[in-house]
Design an enzyme around this catalytic site. Structure first.
Site, mmCIF file in Angstrom:
data_model
loop_
_atom_site.group_PDB
_atom_site.id
_atom_site.type_symbol
_atom_site.label_atom_id
_atom_site.label_comp_id
_atom_site.label_asym_id
_atom_site.label_seq_id
_atom_site.Cartn_x
_atom_site.Cartn_y
_atom_site.Cartn_z
ATOM 1 N N GLU A 249 0.887 -1.175 0.000
ATOM 2 C CA GLU A 249 0.000 0.000 0.000
ATOM 3 C C GLU A 249 0.911 1.208 0.000
ATOM 4 O O GLU A 249 1.515 1.565 1.016
ATOM 5 C CB GLU A 249 -0.919 -0.032 1.222
ATOM 6 C CG GLU A 249 -2.078 0.957 1.132
ATOM 7 C CD GLU A 249 -1.803 2.235 1.904
ATOM 8 O OE1 GLU A 249 -1.427 3.241 1.247
ATOM 9 O OE2 GLU A 249 -1.967 2.241 3.118
ATOM 10 N N CYS A 283 -2.509 8.818 3.444
ATOM 11 C CA CYS A 283 -2.248 8.325 2.086
ATOM 12 C C CYS A 283 -3.436 8.540 1.158
ATOM 13 O O CYS A 283 -3.272 8.670 -0.052
ATOM 14 C CB CYS A 283 -1.860 6.851 2.125
ATOM 15 S SG CYS A 283 -3.046 5.806 2.994
#
Length: 475
Positions: A249, A283
């Site tokens: 990720e 993020c």
């Protein structure tokens, strides 16, 4: 409350001292040192690997009821310890206490979800002629090396620990050295809930040393990493040398498409606070606001007004809406990126400077009409900066959303149902929020495409990522 003493946890033992190197953990609101964190040497990492190998042999044969009991027990303990965990996270990472409390609840929900998911790790039997039998089963992949960043010091370790444990794997967690006590608190809840001591461990160290040592061992069978694209690519290459499974990720640069058929005030009320959550160190943060021309000025001016009203301060203060940035590198990066953008013609409407001379505070900032060749339009800022540009039509807006090699999270606001479906199909992103900023949940996969990584965490997909498929054919 006092900040806790720090140690690694290997085979249930708290490991510190012994002449090990240390890392200073700093309170980002004050710049003061909280504690010294012991860093692993090669012998510590070898011990962790041997322990993880033993832990996998034990835990892969555990029953769903055993795994569920541990996960549910840890969830209860995190709920009981919510205030202490949240305060520790705020002290070492800086985010407002209210956000840290929510982070604890995210872990509680995820662990409870995984406690149910352990009963649904199904295989299947294939149709074969009489006398033949073919089955497909799911088995735990093996010991997992999990690397978690500092921006969600409770939630990221929860993700890294929960899925492998649910799947029947052992795990070595290397959380961020900037925020170690939060990760240790999550792991301790699992151990106190009955997780065998050899199943999950926490080590800290020089990141490149730890990653090369763990990924260089054949004991590790999977890498789970959350962090920057640059580091992710490096770790993926190390994992490829031994054909290890990976879940990555990585970075994002979240586009937000705002069309002229929306209630502008409603969009602002949702997306402006989302932009400055955790000082933009998220993020999936909404960052590139791609706004249709007819509503551009109203949207920009409204965003600037809201940014100017955000209360910035110590995350432990009840009035604080945005805390400091997590480390001194982040304000430096903001100044570099904003300076480059304004030199290239962007307009800075608010912010663009540090606050005070203690800690790592930075003003909520808004840039508009930023040239596409500005660094900030191509490099994830990971800070409290909104980028707002006007676009003529849907095609141009989609093209801008897909221009970058990132594809983690994207957002779109429109009242046109047909356009909503077109956007959902056209945007290259692992997660899309249409008329909402809520793109996660314990039961929903979390992950990206392109340079934002591959594989998913959370949801059934998070456990699936820690399993391998075996086909058995009997004659």
């Amino acid at each position: 409350m006092a900040y806790p003493d720090l140690a690694m946890i290997i085979d249930g033992e708290r490991v510190s001292g012994g002449g090990r190197r240390t890392h200073l953990v700093v309170n980002p609101a004050t710049g003061a040192t909280l504690a010294e964190l012991p860093l692993a040497d090669a012998a510590d990492l070898d011990r962790a690997l041997e322990t993880a190998q033993r832990g996998f042999r034990r835990w892969r044969d555990s029953t769903p009821h055993e795994r569920a009991a541990v996960l549910q027990g840890a969830a209860r303990l995190m709920l009981e310890r919510q205030e202490d965990l949240a305060r520790i996270a705020t002290m070492e990472q800086g985010k407002p206490l209210a956000e840290a409390r929510i982070e604890v609840l995210m872990n509680v929900g995820l662990f409870n979800f995984y406690a149910g998911e352990v009963f649904r790790l199904y295989g299947r039997t294939l149709v074969r002629p009489a006398g033949l039998r073919s089955t497909v089963t799911k088995e735990p992949v093996g010991p997992v090396a999990a690397f978690a960043p500092w921006n969600f010091p409770l939630g990221n370790p929860g993700r890294k620990l929960g899925a492998p444990i649910a799947a029947g794997c052992s795990v070595i967690l290397k959380a961020a050295e900037e925020a170690p006590a939060s990760a240790l608190g999550v792991l301790q809840c699992l151990l106190d809930a009955g997780l065998p001591s050899e199943v999950a461990q926490a080590v800290f160290g020089v990141p490149d040393e730890v990653s090369r040592h763990l990924l260089g061992s054949p004991i590790i069978r999977k890498l789970s990493f959350t962090g920057s694209t640059v580091v992710g690519k490096h770790l993926a290459k190390l994992a490829a040398d031994d054909c290890k499974r990976t879940t990555m990720e990585l970075g994002g640069h979240g586009p937000v498409l705002v069309f002229d058929d929306v209630d502008v005030d409603q969009v602002l009320a949702t997306m402006a606070p989302a932009k400055y959550r955790n000082a933009g160190q998220v993020c999936v943060s909404p960052t590139r606001f791609i706004v249709q021309e007819d509503v551009f000025e109203r949207f920009r001016d409204g965003f600037v007004e809201r940014a100017g009203k955000i209360v910035v301060g110590d995350g432990l203060d009840a009035e604080t809406q945005m805390g400091p940035m997590a480390n001194p590198r982040r304000p430096d990066a903001m100044e570099r990126l904003i300076g480059d953008a304004t030199r290239k013609g962007a307009t800075l409407h608010t912010g663009g400077e540090r606050i005070g001379n203690r800690g790592f505070f930075y003003k909520p900032s808004v840039l508009s009409e930023i040239p596409l060749d500005a660094e900030i339009m191509n490099e994830e800022p990971f800070g409290p900066i909104a980028l707002i540009n006007p676009f003529a039509d849907e095609d141009a807006m989609i093209a801008e959303a897909n221009r970058l090699p990132y594809g983690l999270a994207a957002y779109a606001w429109t009242s046109d149902a047909k356009r909503q479906r077109r956007i959902a199909r056209a945007i290259e992103s692992g997660m899309i929020g249409i008329n909402t900023n809520m793109i996660g949940g314990a039961d929903a996969p979390f992950g990206g495409v392109k340079w934002s990584g591959h594989g998913s965490e959370d949801g059934p997909e998070g456990v699936e990522a820690c399993l391998v498929t075996k086909a058995v054919h009997e004659g």
